[in-house]
Write a protein that holds these residues in place. Structure first.
Motif, mmCIF file in Angstrom:
data_model
loop_
_atom_site.group_PDB
_atom_site.id
_atom_site.type_symbol
_atom_site.label_atom_id
_atom_site.label_comp_id
_atom_site.label_asym_id
_atom_site.label_seq_id
_atom_site.Cartn_x
_atom_site.Cartn_y
_atom_site.Cartn_z
ATOM 1 N N ILE A 153 30.861 26.690 3.774
ATOM 2 C CA ILE A 153 29.735 26.642 4.712
ATOM 3 C C ILE A 153 29.802 25.355 5.534
ATOM 4 O O ILE A 153 29.629 25.376 6.753
ATOM 5 C CB ILE A 153 28.395 26.742 3.969
ATOM 6 N N TYR A 154 30.063 24.254 4.877
ATOM 7 C CA TYR A 154 30.151 22.967 5.570
ATOM 8 C C TYR A 154 31.283 22.972 6.596
ATOM 9 O O TYR A 154 31.099 22.558 7.744
ATOM 10 C CB TYR A 154 30.348 21.833 4.557
ATOM 11 N N TYR A 155 32.446 23.456 6.201
ATOM 12 C CA TYR A 155 33.588 23.496 7.120
ATOM 13 C C TYR A 155 33.310 24.409 8.313
ATOM 14 O O TYR A 155 33.686 24.104 9.439
ATOM 15 C CB TYR A 155 34.859 23.944 6.401
ATOM 16 N N ASN A 158 17.452 37.152 7.310
ATOM 17 C CA ASN A 158 18.348 37.842 6.372
ATOM 18 C C ASN A 158 19.781 37.319 6.500
ATOM 19 O O ASN A 158 20.468 37.129 5.496
ATOM 20 C CB ASN A 158 18.306 39.352 6.596
ATOM 21 N N ARG A 159 20.228 37.070 7.729
ATOM 22 C CA ARG A 159 21.578 36.532 7.921
ATOM 23 C C ARG A 159 21.682 35.108 7.368
ATOM 24 O O ARG A 159 22.702 34.736 6.770
ATOM 25 C CB ARG A 159 21.965 36.574 9.405
ATOM 26 N N TYR A 160 20.630 34.310 7.551
ATOM 27 C CA TYR A 160 20.624 32.954 6.999
ATOM 28 C C TYR A 160 20.661 33.014 5.469
ATOM 29 O O TYR A 160 21.434 32.293 4.828
ATOM 30 C CB TYR A 160 19.382 32.192 7.478
ATOM 31 N N ASP A 181 24.817 34.891 15.082
ATOM 32 C CA ASP A 181 23.962 34.012 15.877
ATOM 33 C C ASP A 181 23.417 32.869 15.038
ATOM 34 O O ASP A 181 23.271 31.745 15.509
ATOM 35 C CB ASP A 181 22.826 34.792 16.531
ATOM 36 N N VAL A 182 23.153 33.131 13.769
ATOM 37 C CA VAL A 182 22.636 32.083 12.887
ATOM 38 C C VAL A 182 23.700 31.014 12.650
ATOM 39 O O VAL A 182 23.408 29.815 12.681
ATOM 40 C CB VAL A 182 22.118 32.684 11.556
ATOM 41 N N MET A 183 24.941 31.421 12.465
ATOM 42 C CA MET A 183 26.010 30.438 12.312
ATOM 43 C C MET A 183 26.183 29.648 13.601
ATOM 44 O O MET A 183 26.404 28.426 13.560
ATOM 45 C CB MET A 183 27.323 31.113 11.916
ATOM 46 N N ALA A 184 26.050 30.286 14.736
ATOM 47 C CA ALA A 184 26.132 29.564 16.010
ATOM 48 C C ALA A 184 25.018 28.524 16.103
ATOM 49 O O ALA A 184 25.245 27.398 16.557
ATOM 50 C CB ALA A 184 26.061 30.544 17.179
ATOM 51 N N ALA A 224 34.643 36.504 10.127
ATOM 52 C CA ALA A 224 33.873 37.418 10.982
ATOM 53 C C ALA A 224 32.541 37.824 10.354
ATOM 54 O O ALA A 224 31.532 37.913 11.056
ATOM 55 C CB ALA A 224 34.708 38.655 11.295
ATOM 56 N N GLU A 225 32.508 38.052 9.059
ATOM 57 C CA GLU A 225 31.265 38.533 8.426
ATOM 58 C C GLU A 225 30.148 37.489 8.432
ATOM 59 O O GLU A 225 28.987 37.823 8.253
ATOM 60 C CB GLU A 225 31.515 39.039 6.993
#
Length: 88
Positions: free
Chosen positions: A40-42, A25-27, A57-60, A52-53
């Motif tokens: 997203i690329y940056y 869901n986060r992805y 963990d998915v962004m990490a 923050a939003e």
């Protein structure tokens, strides 16, 4: 944007099968909510801080994937056959 197509599709191939429902869901939110693909690329390449939003963990995982520590050639999107392969 080609850079995101390559980055996100290869990330998806490697990671989606082992993500839990919340991570999926986060992805989904990450790839669908920002109005500018460059954001997203940056964020993934750490050229700009992630808001923050979207700093989850998915962004990490995506940031780590973008570092390409194994120096893989990532020149094109994967073939879609991987969708029908059993997860590794």
């Amino acid at each position: 944007m080609l850079e995101n197509c390559i980055l996100l599709s290869l990330f998806a191939k490697e990671n989606l099968a082992r993500m839990n429902k919340e991570q999926l869901n986060r992805y989904d939110r990450l790839i669908n909510e920002p109005s500018n693909d460059w954001d997203i690329y940056y964020w993934a390449t750490e050229a700009r801080p992630t808001p923050a939003e979207f700093d989850t963990d998915v962004m990490a995982m995506l940031r780590e994937f973008a570092k390409n520590r194994n120096r893989e050639q990532r020149l094109r999107q994967p073939d879609l056959e991987y969708l029908f392969e059993p997860p590794r």
